[in-house]
Enzyme design. Structure first.
Site, PDB file in Angstrom:
ATOM      1  N   THR A 457      39.183 -38.826  14.992  1.00 21.83           N
ATOM      2  CA  THR A 457      38.887 -39.305  16.338  1.00 21.83           C
ATOM      3  C   THR A 457      40.065 -40.002  17.009  1.00 21.83           C
ATOM      4  O   THR A 457      40.054 -40.198  18.218  1.00 21.83           O
ATOM      5  CB  THR A 457      37.723 -40.303  16.260  1.00 21.83           C
ATOM      6  OG1 THR A 457      37.956 -41.155  15.137  1.00 21.83           O
ATOM      7  CG2 THR A 457      36.406 -39.593  16.058  1.00 21.83           C
ATOM      8  N   GLU A 663      30.664 -40.707  21.378  1.00 22.81           N
ATOM      9  CA  GLU A 663      29.401 -39.992  21.532  1.00 22.81           C
ATOM     10  C   GLU A 663      28.887 -39.833  22.954  1.00 22.81           C
ATOM     11  O   GLU A 663      28.113 -38.925  23.239  1.00 22.81           O
ATOM     12  CB  GLU A 663      28.333 -40.673  20.660  1.00 22.81           C
ATOM     13  CG  GLU A 663      28.543 -40.335  19.202  1.00 22.81           C
ATOM     14  CD  GLU A 663      27.973 -41.388  18.262  1.00 22.81           C
ATOM     15  OE1 GLU A 663      26.969 -41.097  17.620  1.00 22.81           O
ATOM     16  OE2 GLU A 663      28.537 -42.482  18.167  1.00 22.81           O
TER      17      GLU A 663
HETATM   18 MO1  MOS Z   1      28.137 -40.898  14.552  1.00 24.44          MO
HETATM   19  S1  MOS Z   1      26.516 -39.645  14.561  1.00 24.44           S
HETATM   20  O1  MOS Z   1      27.404 -42.437  14.569  1.00 24.44           O
HETATM   21  O2  MOS Z   1      29.088 -40.568  13.245  1.00 24.44           O
END
Ligand code: MOS
Length: 697
Positions: A457, A663
């Site tokens: 990420t 997210e």
């Molecule tokens: Mo995320 S689904 O909290 O890795």
């Protein structure tokens, strides 16, 4: 702070990854390594009548075969988020009972992986088969009082315009590029585990509990993760077994889960069924929102997808009801997957809002603007920052929304139907306790260590940017080490909270380093180091969420706008244009943040149009088994995705005003696509994924 924060910075780990130098779990080369292979159940419900390993034990290279009859001792851990956590509460090989197809029923260890796999085929298994509950329609549902919420009365809210419809989402797989794997290495009574983990210290403590050890006796090493999306948060049954068996055979043991076995042993996104009623007076003011949900869990754990989580967040409704029911099926245990609750919930909510807008004949952007709520309607707390309206306005402007055709089926290009759709995005802003250690060396190198993690990420880069900004040094001078339980507790890389939790601790530790040096700049501190002959200035600092959680609700926001092109003759949908505007607080790295949103949009398009893990209705076994049979987007399926950020720091949230971005980007995506398909075709699709056969039906 220097100017690096918020600019587009290349990945610190990029070079290592593209040159193959980044060591992923299965690549750690330990001498004397032996290999495991999983044997899994062919039936979904019943019990093992007979399991004979005699022949398999004679096969070349075999070192051990473990079944429920001879499983090594494992302690039952506390299994809560404070101490330890398992992905599946039932411990592996507990007994002869089968709860789902693909459940682990034996574990074979051999000198080579081929020998282990070969021996696995020689195990003789007989089952007493019972009829399984496979389909969500087959089970009974119990209500979940924790989810339940009601204000006003959704039944008596008299209103002119109502939409009531049922929306479903499909069972999805995480399908991370890096398959799950583990290497367990015991030296005396100390255990080293190499394993992808989104929560390093919790993972460490969980193994310690499983084997009755103090936490210091377990080391977890996980420097690089090739995608996780929620599926690598806690040990799964396969990892527990591998670590347990490694102890008895006294050899370092590796288990690389096969693609096929990933489909039943590493979690999935549970399918959902959601009935939503939205009601508004003719000018577009909402009077009622009623969200009733059905989800399921397995017989091996109790996992809940709270689809109603974001329903009280975006739009004010004087009459609001949230209800959820849970069923139990003979399927593998579901788990977290990118916006686990919010993504399916927003599919229903943002589809229903679009249906309402058409029925009211109101611009869907206007409908959302007219119904904004400034408080979270469950807690009644005001949002610390909500720039949702700005996301809608900026997005609409960038996309050219105002110029849209006002009727379905009115836009065509090259003989194909064109449609425009939009939807909102939102995800709660979370943060947790973290600690980091920062060392400043005489040559100006800054060393940051924490057991936080980067699952692909951008955490390495984010930490470097924060330290570089705080100390006024170039990003290249910052060396970041993550993903080792020997480092201070860096918290969870999940719930989009790593940046919000870690960056403030990095900032504090850097400021403490300067204070210890009694200098205002890193340059001056380095000069002081050289003069004094000291090796380094060092500080350890922590971040802990403040009391303001009691005063404010924290949430990230966004809006998606998209165009689709539909070929009705062959049922093909192509997404041809995408604009996302996100309010995530301060942007730390413009490049990585935009990439995160793009990844989310791609995953959301997959959910909208392709992704579905079908189960054989008789055996309950997934009929998808690799990255070809599990259909998800390729480059050819994805258009240019324009991402813009509001960029206003949310300083009530933490010292940097940063909320995290993982997210929020996926929420609303599937609805935006379906809404665009409606505009293109005049057909409303409420069951994901919207595949060619549904379009042609
Ligand atoms: Mo995320 S689904 O909290 O890795």
């Amino acid at each position: 702070m220097n100017q690096v924060m918020g600019t587009a910075v290349n990945r610190k780990d990029g070079f290592a990854k593209v040159t193959g130098q980044a060591t992923y779990t299965a690549e750690h080369a330990l001498s004397g390594l032996v290999h495991g292979y999983l044997v899994t159940s062919a039936i979904a419900k019943g019990q093992i009548r007979l399991i004979s390993t005699q022949k398999a034990e004679q096969a070349p290279g075999v070192l051990a075969i473990v079944t429920y009859k001879n499983r090594p001792k494992i302690f039952t851990p506390a299994n809560d988020f404070r101490q330890s956590k398992l992905n599946e509460a039932r411990l592996p090989l507990s007994d002869d009972q089968i709860h789902y197809a693909g459940q682990i029923i034996a574990f074979v260890v051999a000198e080579t992986v081929e020998q282990a796999r070969d021996a696995a085929q020689l195990i003789i298994i007989e089952y007493d088969i019972q009829p399984p509950l496979i389909h969500p329609q087959q089970t009974r549902y119990e209500s979940l009082p924790d989810v339940e919420f009601s204000k006003g009365n959704v039944e008596t809210a008299t209103t002119a315009v109502t939409i009531e419809a049922t929306y479903t989402t499909a069972k999805e797989l995480h399908a991370a590029m890096e398959p799950h794997a583990i290497i367990a290495h015991w030296q005396e009574d100390s255990l080293t585990v190499y394993e992808g983990s989104q929560w390093v210290r919790l993972h460490q403590r969980t193994y310690a509990e499983l084997f009755g050890l103090p936490a210091e006796k377990v080391r977890l090493v996980t420097p690089y993760i090739g995608g996780a999306f929620g599926s690598k948060c806690f040990p799964w049954a396969y990892s527990i077994l591998c670590a347990a068996v490694a102890r008895t055979i006294k050899r370092p043991l590796k288990l690389a889960v096969t693609r096929r076995q990933l489909t039943t042993n590493t979690g999935h996104r549970a399918a959902t069924e959601q009935t939503l009623k939205v009601a508004a007076i003719p000018d577009g003011k909402l009077v009622a929102l009623d969200h009733r949900v059905k989800t399921y869990t397995s017989f091996a754990d109790r996992f809940i997808v709270d689809c109603t989580a974001t329903t009280p967040v975006l739009y004010a409704a004087p009459n609001l009801r949230l209800q959820q029911h849970l069923g139990i099926l003979n399927v593998p245990t579901p788990t977290y997957m990118r916006a686990p609750s919010e993504n399916p919930g927003m599919w229903a909510l943002e589809s229903a809002m679009d249906e309402l807008a058409w029925k009211l004949n109101i611009d869907p952007v206007e409908l959302r603007l007219n119904n904004e709520t400034t408080t979270h309607q469950r807690s009644n707390l005001p949002f610390a920052a909500k720039h949702f309206a700005e996301c809608l306005r900026v997005g609409a402007n960038q996309f050219g929304w105002r110029d849209r055709a006002l009727q379905p089926r009115s836009l065509t290009r090259n003989g194909q139907l064109i449609g425009w759709g939009m939807a909102a995005a939102t995800f709660p802003a979370m943060r947790g306790n973290t600690t980091v250690k920062v060392r400043l060396l005489p040559d100006g190198t800054v060393h940051v260590l924490t057991a936080g993690n980067d699952m692909g990420t951008g955490a390495y880069t984010m930490v470097a940017i924060t330290a570089a900004a705080a100390l006024g040094v170039p990003v290249e001078k910052v060396k970041v080490e993550l993903g080792d339980s020997l480092f201070p507790d860096g918290g969870l890389a999940g719930g989009s909270q790593m940046t919000a939790s870690l960056a403030p601790a990095v900032l504090q530790a850097c400021q403490d380093v300067l204070q210890k040096a009694n200098c205002t700049t890193a340059n001056a501190a380095c000069a002081a180091l050289k003069q004094s002959g000291r090796a380094a200035f060092e500080a350890i600092a922590s971040f802990a969420p403040k009391e303001d959680a009691q005063k404010w609700a924290f949430q990230s926001w966004g809006a998606h706008f998209c165009e689709v092109m539909v070929d009705e003759a062959i049922g093909r949908v192509q997404v041809t244009r995408w604009v996302s505007v996100m309010d995530i607080g301060r942007v730390m790295n413009a490049k990585a943040a935009a990439s995160q949103v793009r990844g989310s949009v791609i995953m959301g398009i997959g959910a909208a149009l392709m992704e579905e893990c079908h189960l054989d209705p008789n055996s309950g076994y997934p009929v998808v088994y690799d990255l070809a049979t599990y259909h998800y987007p390729t480059h050819a399926d994805i258009p240019r995705i324009d991402v813009t950020f509001v960029g206003k720091p949310d300083l009530t949230f933490n010292s940097l005003g940063v909320r995290g971005v993982g997210e929020v980007g996926i929420t609303g995506v599937a609805a935006a696509v379906a809404n665009a398909i409606y505009h293109a075709t005049g057909k409303r699709f409420r069951n994901l994924p919207i595949t060619p056969e549904k379009l042609m039906a």
